[in-house]
Write a protein that holds these residues in place. Structure first.
Motif, short mmCIF file in Angstrom:
data_model
loop_
_atom_site.label_atom_id
_atom_site.label_comp_id
_atom_site.label_asym_id
_atom_site.label_seq_id
_atom_site.Cartn_x
_atom_site.Cartn_y
_atom_site.Cartn_z
N GLU A 74 0.87 -0.95 0.02
CA GLU A 74 -0.08 0.04 0.00
C GLU A 74 0.59 1.33 0.04
O GLU A 74 0.55 2.26 -0.75
CB GLU A 74 -0.91 0.17 1.35
N MET A 75 2.00 1.07 0.82
CA MET A 75 2.99 2.38 0.79
C MET A 75 3.44 2.56 -0.51
O MET A 75 3.62 3.67 -1.11
CB MET A 75 3.95 2.10 1.79
N ASP B 70 1.05 4.32 -2.87
CA ASP B 70 0.84 5.49 -2.45
C ASP B 70 1.82 6.40 -3.28
O ASP B 70 1.60 7.42 -3.54
CB ASP B 70 0.97 5.75 -1.05
N TYR B 71 3.11 5.69 -2.96
CA TYR B 71 4.28 6.59 -3.67
C TYR B 71 4.11 6.67 -5.11
O TYR B 71 4.38 7.87 -5.90
CB TYR B 71 5.50 5.98 -3.34
N LYS C 187 1.30 6.73 -6.80
CA LYS C 187 0.41 7.38 -7.10
C LYS C 187 0.71 8.98 -6.87
O LYS C 187 0.24 9.77 -7.91
CB LYS C 187 -0.91 7.31 -6.16
N ALA C 188 1.43 9.44 -5.77
CA ALA C 188 2.02 10.71 -5.73
C ALA C 188 3.13 11.26 -6.90
O ALA C 188 2.90 12.22 -7.36
CB ALA C 188 2.63 10.53 -4.60
N ASP D 132 -7.51 4.15 -7.80
CA ASP D 132 -7.64 3.61 -6.46
C ASP D 132 -6.35 2.80 -6.15
O ASP D 132 -5.70 1.90 -6.85
CB ASP D 132 -8.91 3.11 -6.21
N ASN D 133 -5.90 2.95 -4.96
CA ASN D 133 -4.78 2.15 -4.44
C ASN D 133 -5.14 0.43 -4.39
O ASN D 133 -5.92 0.30 -3.63
CB ASN D 133 -4.36 2.51 -3.24
N ALA E 115 -5.03 -1.11 -1.00
CA ALA E 115 -5.85 -0.73 -0.01
C ALA E 115 -6.58 -2.15 0.73
O ALA E 115 -6.74 -2.94 -0.04
CB ALA E 115 -6.77 0.44 -0.37
#
Length: 427
Positions: free
Chosen positions: A187-188, A191-192, A194-195, A202-203, A206
């Motif tokens: 998930e982390m 998130d990176y 996506k950023a 969506d992740n 998740a």
């Protein structure tokens, strides 16, 4: 009507030497631009009509580069110029189109970032955040073992929740705690991604409303690490002392200090006070985020004296034989497994935790120490818990910080070392 430039021949163009722009004719606006020894083709065009403040039509004059000369010949430059002029007549802005194509290419390259590309950056970031080298290593090891083989080289933009679920399903039942930690790490990483716009949407890692309906929650029943009954620890240590590897010495040190393996792996020579017989572990490497002072028995000190200190190599006391970096848990796990198999041939039992019927673990020796100290000594509970660096009530913690238990812990660790070495002395 604008004056048309004279159409120069290829020979005439080759003779142009002066700095500046030279109209070469053949196509309106085509120039050879010379600056010192550099020559390049430029097409000046008017594009993008608009109405100015006075109601008059205005166009933007722009230069479009067509490449260097003589790599791009005069004929090629004229052909490119004609194509661009035709696009402009058709209402296409070549410069805007090129910028749009470059942006599409940039986005495409972003989408081509692999999972490993992103994971390595996140791991590097976590390395700066995490204080425990063992946890940092777990990030890399779990991803290398369970994720990279199937998803590692895929573009991260192509990975979906079904891919993630498939990876986790393989270990969800048998290694649920590991699977849960991997999911959090995934998930982390997403998130990176996506950023950085490497991933859109969506992740996929998740949990709520995403992977939870697929994998389902399992009721967690915590199990202690398999440990060796203290009645057998001296026999185990005696067998261990017969091995001269750095892993064997590290495991002996783990047992004699009752410390966590990660604390031993990260131990450096500067942390050892030989005069006071104390090992000072800085708070940055402790789970409780507090400095831990470990009394060293004579037996523990003897292990350190057997290790050749090479100032040109790693500062680690127990470096990895391969690269002078840190040892890994796997090195001790493998050592224990081999010792178990050897013992299994001798007595048919091996080194098993009888309560769990599982092979003992490195961490289990902390439980071995705690059981021994409770059953076989009269030392206060607080003293024994401080040896293990467990969290205690504030008033007890304050007493510990004042050093009230240090002398008692010295006695306890000396008694433990004698107990661990009793087998060889009795033979």
């Amino acid at each position: 009507m604008p004056i048309k430039a004279k159409e120069l021949s290829a020979l005439s163009v080759s003779r142009l030497k002066e700095n500046g722009r030279h109209a070469v004719g053949g196509v309106d606006g085509l120039h050879l631009r010379i600056f010192n020894n550099s020559k390049s083709w430029v097409l000046r065009v008017s594009v993008g009509q608009r109405i100015d403040d006075h109601g008059k039509n205005k166009t933007h004059r722009r230069d479009i580069g067509l490449g260097p000369y003589p790599e791009v010949s005069l004929a090629e430059a004229r052909e490119k110029a004609r194509e661009l002029k035709q696009q402009i007549r058709n209402g296409i802005d070549p410069i805007k189109q090129r910028l749009e194509e470059l942006e599409k290419l940039r986005i495409q390259k972003q989408r081509e970032k692999t999972f490993i590309d992103c994971a390595q950056i996140v791991i590097a970031n976590k390395t700066r955040e995490l204080k425990n080298q063992k946890h940092i290593q777990q990030w890399s090891t779990t991803l290398e073992t369970y994720v990279y083989p199937t998803l590692g080289h895929r573009p991260i933009s192509s990975i979906n929740k079904i891919d993630i679920a498939t990876v986790l399903e393989a270990i969800w039942l048998d290694k649920n705690e590991t699977a849960r930690r991997i999911r959090g790490r995934l998930e982390m990483i997403f998130d990176y991604a996506k950023a950085m716009e490497y991933f859109v949407g969506d992740n996929p890692a998740a949990w709520k409303g995403n992977l939870e309906p697929i994998l389902g929650n399992l009721k967690q029943t915590p199990r202690p690490h398999p440990s060796l009954p203290y009645e057998h620890v001296s026999e185990f240590v005696d067998q261990l002392k017969q091995k001269q590897s750095i892993s064997a010495k590290a495991l002996q040190f783990v047992i004699l200090t009752a410390c966590r393996s990660g604390e031993v792996f990260g131990a450096t020579w500067k942390e050892i006070d030989f005069k006071s017989k104390i090992w000072v572990i800085p708070k940055e490497r402790m789970k409780a985020d507090k400095e831990h002072r470990v009394p060293l028995s004579q037996e523990a000190l003897e292990i350190l004296h057997t290790i050749h200190f090479n100032p040109k190599a790693s500062d680690f006391i127990f470096p990895s034989p391969r690269n002078d970096g840190m040892l890994s848990d796997m090195s001790l796990t493998t050592l224990i497994k081999r010792m178990h198999e050897q013992k299994l041939k001798e007595n048919g039992l091996g080194y098993i935790d009888p309560k769990q019927n599982r092979v003992i673990t490195t961490h289990g020796f902390r439980s071995t120490f705690r059981d021994w100290s409770a059953d076989k000594t009269d030392y206060p509970r607080e003293v024994c818990e401080h040896v293990l660096a467990h969290k205690l009530p504030d008033e007890v913690e304050a007493a510990y910080l004042r050093g009230a238990y240090l002398e008692k812990r010295k006695g306890l660790m000396n008694d433990w070392a004698k107990f661990c070495n009793a087998f060889s002395k009795s033979v």
